[in-house]
Design a protein around this motif. Structure first.
Motif, short mmCIF file in Angstrom:
data_model
loop_
_atom_site.label_atom_id
_atom_site.label_comp_id
_atom_site.label_asym_id
_atom_site.label_seq_id
_atom_site.Cartn_x
_atom_site.Cartn_y
_atom_site.Cartn_z
N THR C 8 0.83 -1.20 0.00
CA THR C 8 0.00 0.00 0.00
C THR C 8 0.86 1.25 0.00
O THR C 8 0.63 2.18 -0.75
CB THR C 8 -0.89 0.03 1.26
N ALA C 256 4.40 11.85 -0.30
CA ALA C 256 3.27 10.96 -0.10
C ALA C 256 3.46 10.03 1.09
O ALA C 256 2.53 9.35 1.51
CB ALA C 256 3.05 10.13 -1.36
N PRO C 259 1.05 10.84 4.78
CA PRO C 259 -0.34 10.37 4.84
C PRO C 259 -0.44 8.86 4.62
O PRO C 259 -1.26 8.20 5.24
CB PRO C 259 -1.01 11.13 3.69
N SER C 260 0.42 8.34 3.74
CA SER C 260 0.28 6.92 3.45
C SER C 260 0.60 6.06 4.67
O SER C 260 -0.09 5.08 4.95
CB SER C 260 1.23 6.57 2.30
N GLN C 262 0.24 6.88 7.71
CA GLN C 262 -0.86 6.97 8.67
C GLN C 262 -2.01 6.06 8.25
O GLN C 262 -2.70 5.51 9.09
CB GLN C 262 -1.37 8.42 8.74
N SER C 263 -2.20 5.96 6.93
CA SER C 263 -3.36 5.17 6.50
C SER C 263 -3.18 3.70 6.79
O SER C 263 -4.15 2.96 6.89
CB SER C 263 -3.62 5.38 5.02
N THR C 267 1.32 5.73 12.87
CA THR C 267 0.84 7.08 13.04
C THR C 267 1.69 7.94 13.95
O THR C 267 1.39 9.09 14.17
CB THR C 267 -0.57 7.04 13.64
N GLN C 268 2.76 7.40 14.48
CA GLN C 268 3.53 8.23 15.39
C GLN C 268 4.37 9.23 14.62
O GLN C 268 4.88 8.94 13.57
CB GLN C 268 4.48 7.33 16.21
N GLY C 269 4.52 10.38 15.19
CA GLY C 269 5.46 11.34 14.62
C GLY C 269 5.12 11.81 13.22
O GLY C 269 6.01 12.01 12.40
N TYR C 270 3.84 12.02 12.94
CA TYR C 270 3.52 12.37 11.56
C TYR C 270 4.05 13.72 11.16
O TYR C 270 4.20 14.02 9.99
CB TYR C 270 2.01 12.27 11.29
N TYR C 271 4.36 14.56 12.12
CA TYR C 271 4.94 15.86 11.76
C TYR C 271 6.25 15.68 11.03
O TYR C 271 6.59 16.42 10.12
CB TYR C 271 5.16 16.72 13.00
N ASN C 274 5.77 14.56 7.57
CA ASN C 274 5.33 15.67 6.75
C ASN C 274 6.45 16.62 6.43
O ASN C 274 6.44 17.30 5.42
CB ASN C 274 4.18 16.42 7.43
#
Lengths: 380, 372, 306
Positions: C8, C256, C259-260, C262-263, C267-271, C274
């Motif tokens: 994915t 990309a 977001p990918s 996280q999907s 989900t940790q540290g998404y900053y 980004n």
């Protein structure tokens, strides 16, 4: 293809030529030469204003109304004037963050990142001290921390420039984005104060620990420190050996190297000073306005500071004047929005226009004979 | 376009008024709230026409302008710094505003509070349930619509429309109101479809079009066939979902025109109820309520009329849910666990307006995603 | 949907590489040409945003998105010409002018763009290249906009003509040594004006992609420093148009990741994910620069080299 090293430092005419040592130290001659630096920017401002007036008329708005609202909203009443001064305070400091490296020939635009991280650092360092250490020492420590962190951040860009030849404009900008991400990460995560579930922030300082206003006014002390720093840094850059060495390096890198000047240290030092100024701006944003660190710190002061510094020709003494002018423009923005029905982007357009025209006017220096001492005028 | 309405006459009139006011330094008391003349000042944190949060306010305030004797001044793109203090003050001093509406979370502490103390005769109302009757001045106050109730209805409809049982949620920041919306979508979906789950992606900021589009795409790639969101301007998310051929639920304002094939329903604020209430109170000389919160039971929120993708069973269930909410049926019925540690976070049944829910910092079990 | 998580993410990165890279491609190709002639144009961020606005507005009024693209290019070239002519004056610093143009371009775009935030303009269609696949996500990742191919074609044309045509030689000479160019009778300023204008056209088209294809909407948060990253991209690509394409694809994929991940549940540290593109750019700049040797292939006249 030349094999010259990247960091060569052919003259970058950002600073402009040093005023010709007047023949015979004649005051009139020096005045004439230096007045060039005032008259030409003024002409540029007038041209920009005229162009903007044409723009306004083309969209059906009255330039006269515009000017009157800028006056009313920026300078005309006591409220407006104080609003302007408050808006100028961070601009003075972030402009210094561009002016000092400019003197050494670097174009650093990382003030925003240093401001955010500096403000964040000061809010964080305050947390263990709240309630245990009295306000004044706390604020002093907070300010120092802000300056250290901000100085480190921009100093890093300076170091990369010297050690690895990385273009400092781009690296300082990238560091800004990275710095804001770091701040957001901590403010929303580990250092988030849980008592306010809706706006991720660090723990609030509380009224007792905040920087107050200058008695009799509604303006906080930041502007006083800003102006004081301008004077101090002006003296540093023009009257000390350090400042002289920095300017030589900015004027001609190779010559500075040949002279044996500690170029690397100078570059990093100037970058660090710049970052410290921006960090201090962040401290005031936290300690005088917001009371805590959160995403609102990234409000664009760093970027407007770039503009202010260029307009002031990177001269620390001119920065407060230009900052107040800009502060007035920004302060009147709200009134212009409400009364003239113009979008807030109007002020952006005006700022951009002023900037472009002013930079174009750089080409006028040295062209007009009226600024040259009489003896020179006869030469072709 | 809205905003370019100031005619010459208005301009001269207001200029004259404010010039007189500024030069005489009229004391605050003379700003009588006679039915003849009330100026309302409203401050937006973004653009008025963002198809989202700010637009919802702007649309509501537009109908206020129709009320005779009421003048509205608006300022947009005001950041959550002392700039908003100055904007509000300028509206009070130069425009003679008697009621200030501050529409962004970060405006309240310290800006609205400080200004409320300074101008005791001007009324300040803030769009978030933050007013504290013990510590905050009496001329300040809060109003808020509990949008999560409308999101619950979104969830109910989505729960019956989804075929993959995965609902995607593009969220901005993990703050209480956002988390409550996410959890409400889950609870609404599960109330009609026990197999439904919600997958959430946080973009990190209120308005990031590229990241929102990427997130919507990632959610669809992960198998979600209904996409909803809580960002300031849902336009990109809804359009991306429509392009991918999946269904969508809206947020803040009506995005139905953006998704002619896939729109189910949307969670919308109905600020007009509150604003009209304020205007009529002021005209009648009554004091404004300090704390005005509510959801469906007082008509502060609404759902967008159903779109093409809403099936009949979904519509029926959604309407039933709305009726239940109007009768104050609670959404958060415990025991419910969080999705990270499994501990029980909702222990009993909470009334929909219970302040305990305002401190939400968890995602319920059934939501795939993390708050940090 | 039932594919393993890693797949994915990879598919998302592929989709991102194609989708998000297109504006990077155009802006970096434009900047590549400009820098090959010895000038730096940092104002491309403003050109990008203005291009996006103009494209959306023209598409809305004329009903044709391709007219929008063309109009965006014209607007971009106008800004480019402005930059080029101002920098042609003696003693003007092109880095500073770039920053000023960035501000000006963004201001004008926001100012005139206000009425266009709401309305729906016709968008550019995509070519579905993934029809052979059963996977819906792969199909979506392979929805490619024609501009992507135009961008690649542009890079090939640019690379070839810089090497093999007289015009390419002129540009390169002006960029490596202005003195040599003048000795050959070439007007240095004119060449730079041309390259900056063409560079602006390309950046405008890149902006058109943002508003008319992906994310396909006009509002004030559309660009987050992409124009500036594209300038860094050019340095990373060592001023070679083909490497610019590769770098743009890399950046698109990096964008990309956040977001990918996280999907699929990371989900940790998404900053930090980004911020990945910025960190990547900085890392690359550090790695490819050196104090001792000048960057290979850098045009000698570039002011950032001096």
């Amino acid at each position: 293809m030349s094999n010259a090293p990247l960091v060569t430092g052919a003259p970058r005419d950002i600073v402009g030529p040093v005023a010709t040592p007047a023949a015979g130290s004649d005051f009139a001659a020096r005045f004439r030469a230096n007045s060039e630096y005032v008259v030409i920017p003024l002409i540029a401002l007038l041209i920009a204003a005229a162009l903007f007036a044409v723009f306004l008329m083309a969209i059906g708005k009255s330039p006269v109304d515009f000017v009157s609202y800028v006056w009313r909203g920026g300078f005309g009443t006591s409220f407006s004037l104080q609003n302007t001064l408050q808006r100028s305070a961070p601009l003075i400091l972030t402009a210094l963050a561009v002016a000092i490296p400019a003197r050494i020939g670097l174009i650093m635009i990382g003030g925003e990142g240093a401001l955010v991280l500096g403000g964040f650092a000061s809010a964080v360092v305050a947390i263990p001290m709240l309630g245990r250490v009295p306000p004044m020492p706390t604020l002093i420590i907070m300010a120092i921390f802000a300056m250290i962190v901000g100085g480190f951040w921009v100093g890093l860009a300076g170091f990369l420039r010297y050690a690895r030849g990385v273009n400092e404009t781009i690296s300082s900008l990238l560091l800004t984005y990275i710095g804001i991400a770091i701040m957001n990460f901590f403010v929303e995560g580990a250092l988030r104060d849980l008592s306010d579930p809706n706006k991720p922030s660090t723990k609030p300082l509380g009224k007792a620990y905040m920087v107050g206003v200058i008695p009799g006014t509604e303006v906080h002390w930041g502007i006083v420190f800003g102006v004081a720093l301008c004077i101090a840094l002006y003296i540093l850059m023009t009257r000390t050996t350090f400042g002289f060495a920095a300017r030589v390096t900015g004027g001609n890198f190779r010559a500075a190297l040949a002279q044996g000047l500690p170029v690397g240290r100078l570059i990093v030092a100037c970058s660090a000073i710049a970052g410290a100024c921006a960090g201090l701006a962040g401290f005031f944003e936290v300690a005088a306005i917001q009371g805590r660190a959160n995403a609102s710190l990234a409000a664009g002061y760093g970027f407007t500071g770039i503009l202010v510094s260029f307009l002031a020709r990177h001269n620390p003494l001119a920065i407060p004047v230009v900052a107040i002018l800009f502060g007035g423009l920004v302060a009147s923005g709200g009134l212009i929005q409400r009364r003239m029905g113009l979008p807030d982007a109007t002020v952006l357009v005006l700022q951009g226009l002023i900037f472009v025209v002013l930079l174009t006017s750089e080409t006028l220096y040295g062209r007009f004979s009226m600024f040259k001492p009489p003896a020179e005028r006869d030469r072709t | 376009m809205s905003g370019y309405e100031f005619t010459r006459r208005n301009l001269l009139k207001s200029a004259a008024l404010s010039a007189a006011g500024a030069s005489l330094n009229l004391p605050a008391f003379s700003r009588a709230f006679a039915a003849a003349d009330l100026t309302v000042g409203i401050v937006y944190v973004g653009a008025r026409d963002d198809f989202g949060w700010n637009q919802a306010h702007a649309v509501a305030i537009k109908s206020l302008k129709e009320v005779p004797g009421v003048k509205v001044v608006e300022e947009e793109n005001v950041p959550e710094t002392d700039a908003v203090s100055k904007s509000m003050e300028s509206m009070i001093n130069l425009d003679g505003a008697g009621l200030i509406l501050a529409t962004s979370f970060g405006y309240y502490k310290p800006f609205v509070l400080d200004l409320a103390k300074k101008y005791p005769d001007v009324q300040f109302r803030h769009a978030a349930p933050l007013w504290n009757k013990d510590t905050d001045p009496k001329n300040a106050g809060s109003y808020f619509g509990y949008l999560n109730q409308a999101h619950y209805v979104n969830g109910v409809a989505a729960g019956l429309c989804t075929k993959t049982n995965k609902i995607g949620f593009v969220a901005a920041k993990p703050i209480a109101s956002v988390l409550s919306n996410i959890n409400s979508v889950l609870l609404g979906a599960r109330s009609v479809n026990p197999n439904a789950s919600v997958r959430v992606i946080f973009t990190g900021d209120w308005s990031m079009p590229v990241r929102e589009a990427e997130s919507a795409n990632a959610l669809v790639d992960a198998g979600c066939d209904v996409i909803t969101c809580h960002v300031d301007g849902p336009k990109v998310v809804i359009e991306t979902a429509e392009k991918r051929g999946v269904m969508s639920c809206g947020h803040n304002a009506s995005q139905a025109p953006l998704a002619p094939k896939g729109f189910i329903t949307g969670a919308e604020y109905k600020w007009i109820t509150i604003y009209k209430g304020y205007a009529s109170d002021l005209a009648a000389g009554k004091t404004l309520p300090n704390f005005l919160i509510g959801g469906y039971e007082v008509d502060f929120v609404q759902n967008t009329p159903f779109g093409a993708a809403a099936t009949d069973p979904a519509k029926k269930a959604a309407l039933a849910a709305i009726a239940g909410l109007k009768a104050k049926k609670p959404i958060y019925v415990g025991p419910l666990k969080d999705n990270k540690t499994g501990k029980v976070v909702i222990d009993k049944t909470y009334d929909n307006l219970d302040p305990y829910l305002d401190k939400m910092d968890y995602l319920l079990e059934g939501v795939v995603g993390s708050t940090t | 949907m039932n594919e393993p998580a890693i797949l994915t993410v990879l598919i998302a990165m592929l989709g991102g590489a194609i989708r998000v890279s297109t504006p990077f491609m155009f802006v970096s190709l434009g900047e590549c040409l400009t820098e090959k002639s010895g000038r730096v144009n940092l104002g491309l961020e403003g050109t990008l945003v203005l291009g996006a606005m103009v494209a959306y507005a023209f598409s809305y009024h004329t009903g044709s998105p391709w007219i929008g693209v063309l109009a965006a290019g014209v607007a971009g070239s106008a800004l480019g010409a402005m930059h080029g002519s101002i920098c042609g004056l003696p003693r003007v610093n092109d880095v500073a002018v770039g920053i000023a143009m960035m501000l000006f371009g963004v201001g004008v775009a926001f100012f005139f763009g206000k009425p266009y935030i709401q309305p729906e303009a016709p968008r550019l269609g995509s070519i579905p290249l993934g029809l052979w696949s059963d996977s819906a996500s792969l199909k979506s990742a392979l929805q490619v906009n024609p501009l992507f191919f135009i961008g690649i074609a542009l890079a090939v044309v640019m690379a070839w003509s810089l090497r093999n045509t007289r015009w390419g030689l002129v540009v390169r000479t002006v960029g490596d040594s202005a003195a040599a160019a003048r000795a050959m009778g070439i007007s240095v300023n004119f060449v730079r004006l041309m390259t900056t204008t063409v560079g602006g056209f390309a950046a405008g088209v890149g902006g058109a992609f943002l508003s008319l294809s992906y994310p396909g909407s006009w509002n004030q948060g559309l660009s987050s420093g992409q124009g500036l990253m594209a300038v860094a991209l050019v340095i990373f690509a060592r001023w070679d148009p083909l490497r610019c394409i590769a770098a743009a694809l890399l950046f698109g994929a990096a964008g990309a990741i956040g977001p990918s991940l996280q999907s699929i549940g990371i989900t940790q540290g998404y900053y930090f994910f980004n911020a990945a593109p910025y960190i990547l750019t900085l890392g690359i700049m550090i790695a490819t620069s050196s104090a001792k040797h000048s960057a290979r292939d850098m045009p000698g006249e570039l002011s950032i080299a001096k």
